[in-house]
Design a protein around this motif. Structure first.
Motif, short mmCIF file in Angstrom:
data_model
loop_
_atom_site.label_atom_id
_atom_site.label_comp_id
_atom_site.label_asym_id
_atom_site.label_seq_id
_atom_site.Cartn_x
_atom_site.Cartn_y
_atom_site.Cartn_z
N PRO A 284 0.80 -1.23 0.00
CA PRO A 284 0.00 0.00 0.00
C PRO A 284 0.83 1.27 0.00
O PRO A 284 0.32 2.34 -0.33
N ARG A 285 2.10 1.17 0.36
CA ARG A 285 2.95 2.36 0.40
C ARG A 285 3.44 2.76 -0.99
O ARG A 285 3.63 3.96 -1.27
N THR A 286 3.65 1.79 -1.86
CA THR A 286 4.28 2.07 -3.15
C THR A 286 3.43 1.68 -4.35
O THR A 286 3.70 2.12 -5.46
N GLY A 287 2.45 0.82 -4.16
CA GLY A 287 1.67 0.32 -5.29
C GLY A 287 2.29 -0.88 -5.98
O GLY A 287 1.79 -1.34 -7.01
N GLU A 288 3.37 -1.41 -5.42
CA GLU A 288 4.01 -2.58 -6.03
C GLU A 288 3.10 -3.81 -5.89
O GLU A 288 2.63 -4.13 -4.79
N VAL A 468 -10.08 -2.22 -6.01
CA VAL A 468 -10.40 -2.37 -4.60
C VAL A 468 -9.13 -2.38 -3.75
O VAL A 468 -9.08 -1.79 -2.66
N ALA A 469 -8.07 -3.03 -4.27
CA ALA A 469 -6.79 -3.02 -3.56
C ALA A 469 -6.25 -1.60 -3.44
O ALA A 469 -5.69 -1.21 -2.40
N VAL A 470 -6.40 -0.81 -4.51
CA VAL A 470 -5.97 0.60 -4.47
C VAL A 470 -6.78 1.36 -3.43
O VAL A 470 -6.24 2.21 -2.69
N MET A 471 -8.08 1.08 -3.33
CA MET A 471 -8.92 1.73 -2.34
C MET A 471 -8.45 1.42 -0.91
O MET A 471 -8.33 2.31 -0.07
N GLY A 478 -2.07 6.22 4.85
CA GLY A 478 -2.25 7.56 5.42
C GLY A 478 -2.93 8.54 4.50
O GLY A 478 -2.84 9.76 4.73
N GLY A 479 -3.62 8.07 3.44
CA GLY A 479 -4.40 8.99 2.62
C GLY A 479 -3.90 9.20 1.21
O GLY A 479 -4.26 10.20 0.59
N TYR A 480 -3.09 8.29 0.69
CA TYR A 480 -2.54 8.45 -0.67
C TYR A 480 -3.12 7.39 -1.61
O TYR A 480 -3.24 6.21 -1.26
N LYS A 481 -3.47 7.85 -2.81
CA LYS A 481 -3.87 6.91 -3.85
C LYS A 481 -2.62 6.51 -4.63
O LYS A 481 -1.92 7.38 -5.16
N VAL A 482 -2.38 5.23 -4.70
CA VAL A 482 -1.17 4.75 -5.38
C VAL A 482 -1.52 4.26 -6.78
O VAL A 482 -2.66 3.88 -7.06
N THR A 483 -0.52 4.26 -7.64
CA THR A 483 -0.65 3.65 -8.97
C THR A 483 -0.05 2.25 -8.90
O THR A 483 1.15 2.10 -8.68
N PRO A 484 -0.87 1.23 -9.06
CA PRO A 484 -0.32 -0.13 -8.99
C PRO A 484 0.60 -0.38 -10.18
O PRO A 484 0.33 0.07 -11.30
N HIS A 485 1.70 -1.08 -9.95
CA HIS A 485 2.64 -1.31 -11.04
C HIS A 485 3.40 -2.62 -10.83
O HIS A 485 3.50 -3.14 -9.71
N LEU A 486 3.95 -3.11 -11.93
CA LEU A 486 4.69 -4.37 -11.93
C LEU A 486 6.18 -4.19 -12.11
O LEU A 486 6.95 -5.12 -11.88
N LEU A 487 6.62 -3.02 -12.56
CA LEU A 487 8.04 -2.77 -12.78
C LEU A 487 8.71 -2.37 -11.48
O LEU A 487 8.33 -1.38 -10.86
N GLU A 493 7.69 7.75 -4.67
CA GLU A 493 7.12 9.08 -4.91
C GLU A 493 6.43 9.17 -6.26
O GLU A 493 5.46 9.89 -6.43
N ASN A 494 6.96 8.43 -7.25
CA ASN A 494 6.39 8.51 -8.59
C ASN A 494 5.06 7.79 -8.72
O ASN A 494 4.39 7.90 -9.74
N TRP A 495 4.69 7.03 -7.72
CA TRP A 495 3.53 6.16 -7.83
C TRP A 495 2.41 6.51 -6.86
O TRP A 495 1.47 5.74 -6.71
N ARG A 496 2.44 7.66 -6.21
CA ARG A 496 1.40 7.98 -5.23
C ARG A 496 1.09 9.47 -5.24
O ARG A 496 1.93 10.32 -5.56
#
Length: 515
Positions: A284-288, A468-471, A478-487, A493-496
């Motif tokens: 949830p911190r990075t979207g990985e 739903v995982a992003v939600m 702590g209130g950040y929407k992350v961009t899920p990614h595979l790389l 910072e680039n993903w939230r």
């Protein structure tokens, strides 16, 4: 005064014994022969002039290409690795069959094609079509078959004298050492199609190239592909290499490290078993994306060899094994109460400590909307309502804030749009209905009942497991929407981005989920 050739001079014997001689007939024959010879030599000279001066460059090129062959060298495809360097997709040694169109006159290819088709157990027309597509004058090899069996490879070698212009080559083919594990994440590779060759996306590709067709294989094609090399070789009349005239090494594709954790992926796949559905595990911190499972599934190794019609029909069956259900829309149900809680508090119409009574059902417009336990839970605050998943609590919240506010926060969480994951080609944006959508698709506008249904994740609302995982990541980080990614790139910072809620709202969500 014009002097002409004598027409006739004769010598013969008369009565007095004098001789009379005839001259001219043989001389005339010589003249005719000389004239005919001059015409013939003139024609030959004209033809030589055409061959040497006019078409000299072209004919020299044809002579060179009849003995000089360009042998393309396919680059090794980069590997797909998990976050710890474990191989998820690599290569193994196999054999392929290619043909060299210019090696034979067009009239001699049918016999070779027929013999080759018998060995490979394919229709002759399939080989002929590939040959005609490349052109009989092409100096580049055309791959006809990949991943052939040892028996077929042996037969090609044994009957090589009957197969001029045919080449047996060792090459690396894709290999997925874990079988169907993470198949929807990794995808698979396959030979480029005619339609893809005509697409600007694949500019610079050639007939017979193998490309990523799904998942990470397709998403990271430009990194995995590498660059072709080749050899310029001199060959004899049978196509055998005599000497290497030049060599350009192929440049291997880059290895791509994914965020997937192989061991966690195995655990997730075991947990889902053979049930139809999906699992997403994300940092949830990075979207990985740490694990992503979809069932039913398939083994990507099947695409490294010829697929039978029966196997293809099975893969296209009613269960849709190629469909990545982690990226498809479903009703989110009670998980959506995170959004309703956020919208209620952030609207200012409810404090973080607000308490509401709950009921067996509430009536709106003569319709009864029941709680899941058909009894209610008594007075609850937001934390208790989330812990007990009380439907009637959130019905009241949704009714008071209205559909417009609820829809606004639904979209702020990212619902209704693609998440940004690299395999977006297979992703559904889901659906966030509103008045305009209902007017267009249903024929009438938005009612209070639609807000009631949406407040507990029902109605026309559609969200994917990944969304739903992003939600869930929003209150977790702590209130950040992350961009899920595979790389795997090591940055967060680039993903939230902040979603724009108060710390007190985040605290309520965290407490409610923990309860």
């Amino acid at each position: 005064m014009a002097i002409g050739l004598p027409q006739r001079v004769s010598v013969s014997t008369n009565r007095n014994g004098d001789s009379e001689r005839t001259v001219g007939r043989h001389f005339q024959s010589v003249i005719v022969m000389l004239m005919v010879s001059a015409i013939l030599f003139g024609a030959i000279g004209t033809r030589l002039t055409q061959l040497q001066l006019i078409n000299g460059a072209r004919n020299r090129q044809r002579a060179e290409t009849n003995r000089i062959r360009l042998v393309p060298k396919r680059p090794a495809r980069g590997a797909l690795l998990d976050r710890n360097g474990e191989v998820l997709a690599g290569s193994r040694l196999s054999h392929s069959i290619s043909i060299w169109p210019i090696a034979l006159p067009r009239s001699e290819w049918p016999i070779v094609i027929q013999r080759l088709a018998q060995i490979l157990d394919v229709p002759p027309d399939r080989i002929r079509q590939r040959l005609e597509q490349a052109g009989y004058e092409s100096i580049e090899s055309i791959t006809i078959a990949r991943g052939i069996s040892p028996v077929q490879a042996t037969a090609i070698a044994e009957f090589s004298s009957e197969l001029p212009g045919v080449r047996l080559e060792a090459e690396a083919v894709r290999n997925y050492p874990n079988g169907d594990l993470a198949a929807h994440v990794l995808g698979y590779t396959g030979e480029i199609t005619d339609e893809e060759l005509d697409s600007p996306t694949y500019e610079g590709y050639r007939l017979g190239d193998v490309i990523g067709q799904m998942g990470a294989e397709a998403a990271f094609e430009s990194l995995l592909r590498g660059q072709w090399g080749g050899q310029q070789v001199e060959v004899d009349s049978a196509g055998r290499v005599i000497s290497v005239l030049g060599d350009k090494p192929a440049i291997s594709g880059s290895d791509v490290q994914l965020t997937i954790d192989l061991e966690l992926q195995k655990l997730a796949e075991t947990a889902l078993g053979n049930r139809k559905g999906a699992i997403v595990a994300m940092d949830p911190r990075t979207g990985e994306i740490l694990a992503m499972v979809s069932r039913p599934t398939f083994d990507p190794n099947i695409f490294t060899t010829k697929i039978t019609d029966a196997k293809w029909e099975q893969l296209q069956g009613a269960d849709y094994p190629f469909l990545n259900r982690a990226l498809q829309g479903f009703a989110p149900a009670s998980t959506f109460k995170i959004v309703t809680t956020t919208a209620g508090i952030e609207s200012g119409k409810f404090s973080p400590e607000a308490v509401l009574p709950t009921f067996p059902f509430i009536s709106i417009g003569g319709i009864q909307f029941w709680d899941w336990n058909n009894a209610g839970f008594g007075p609850l605050n937001f934390r208790g309502a989330m812990a007990m998943s009380s439907d009637t609590f959130f019905y009241q919240v949704g009714r008071r804030i209205g559909g417009e506010t609820l829809i606004q926060w639904t979209r702020r969480y990212g619902f209704g749009s693609k998440t940004g994951i690299e395999i977006a080609a297979e992703e559904s944006p889901g659906l966030v209905p509103d008045d305009a959508w209902k007017q267009e698709n249903i024929g009438y506008g938005w009612f209070v009942g639609d807000t009631i249904n949406m407040s507990i994740g029902q109605g026309f609302l559609q969200t994917s497991p990944l969304q739903v995982a992003v939600m869930f990541a929003v209150p977790a980080n702590g209130g950040y929407k992350v961009t899920p990614h595979l790389l795997k790139d090591g940055t967060a910072e680039n993903w939230r981005e902040p979603i724009g809620m108060q710390p007190s709202t985040v605290k309520v969500l965290q407490d409610g989920l923990r309860q």
